[in-house]
Design a protein around this motif. Structure first.
Motif, short mmCIF file in Angstrom:
data_model
loop_
_atom_site.label_atom_id
_atom_site.label_comp_id
_atom_site.label_asym_id
_atom_site.label_seq_id
_atom_site.Cartn_x
_atom_site.Cartn_y
_atom_site.Cartn_z
N SER A 247 58.27 -35.99 67.01
CA SER A 247 58.99 -36.06 65.73
C SER A 247 58.99 -34.73 64.99
O SER A 247 59.52 -34.64 63.88
CB SER A 247 58.35 -37.13 64.84
N THR B 162 51.92 -34.01 62.51
CA THR B 162 52.79 -35.10 62.93
C THR B 162 52.76 -35.26 64.44
O THR B 162 52.19 -34.42 65.15
CB THR B 162 54.24 -34.83 62.43
N ASP C 129 54.19 -40.51 61.96
CA ASP C 129 52.79 -40.52 61.56
C ASP C 129 52.41 -39.22 60.85
O ASP C 129 51.32 -38.69 61.04
CB ASP C 129 51.90 -40.75 62.78
N HIS D 167 57.04 -39.56 55.27
CA HIS D 167 56.56 -40.91 55.58
C HIS D 167 57.70 -41.85 55.93
O HIS D 167 57.48 -42.89 56.55
CB HIS D 167 55.73 -41.47 54.43
N ARG D 168 58.90 -41.49 55.56
CA ARG D 168 60.08 -42.31 55.90
C ARG D 168 60.48 -42.18 57.37
O ARG D 168 61.28 -42.97 57.87
CB ARG D 168 61.27 -41.91 55.04
N ILE D 169 59.96 -41.17 58.05
CA ILE D 169 60.33 -40.93 59.45
C ILE D 169 59.51 -41.87 60.33
O ILE D 169 58.30 -41.69 60.50
CB ILE D 169 60.11 -39.47 59.85
N GLU D 170 60.18 -42.85 60.87
CA GLU D 170 59.52 -43.88 61.67
C GLU D 170 58.85 -43.27 62.90
O GLU D 170 59.45 -42.50 63.64
CB GLU D 170 60.53 -44.94 62.10
N GLY D 171 57.58 -43.61 63.07
CA GLY D 171 56.83 -43.17 64.25
C GLY D 171 56.29 -41.76 64.18
O GLY D 171 55.58 -41.33 65.08
#
Length: 116
Positions: free
Chosen positions: A28, A24, A88, A82-86
């Motif tokens: 994040s 990631t 990746d 995948h729900r965590i914005e930004g």
């Protein structure tokens, strides 16, 4: 060999030797760790290993990495991170490879167009 596996199982969780890997964005990484820790089937998540702007986390599975339960855990982990914005975030490891191979083979069986 079975005796050795029994001894190992008494001292180490079944998924400890074959974790899922999550790559990631470093910014994040802690959020990904928190979310991954809440996924059913993930026993423990390592501290992020950060280099430059990327981070890697290891998630120890509660089940045998080749089991259907581990495949469900990979699916749930992917959905969650995948729900965590930004972030990746990408989920891999042997359990993920097995799942992806099974899904690809299943799809290939449905779309095969070869006729004799």
């Amino acid at each position: 060999m079975a005796v050795g596996e029994e001894i190992q199982a008494r001292h180490f969780p079944v998924g400890s030797g074959d974790p899922i890997y999550v790559v990631t964005k470093a910014a994040s990484a802690e959020q990904v760790r928190t979310v991954l820790s809440g996924v059913t089937g993930v026993a423990v998540v390592s501290a992020p290993m950060v280099e430059d702007d990327e981070a890697v986390l290891l998630g120890e599975l509660e089940e045998d990495p080749s089991s259907p339960a581990a495949m469900r855990t990979v699916e749930q982990a992917r959905t969650a991170v995948h729900r965590i914005e930004g972030a990746d975030a990408q989920v891999g490891g042997n359990a993920a490879i097995i799942l992806d191979t099974q899904e690809a083979a299943s799809r290939d069986s449905e779309v095969c167009c070869w006729t004799p």
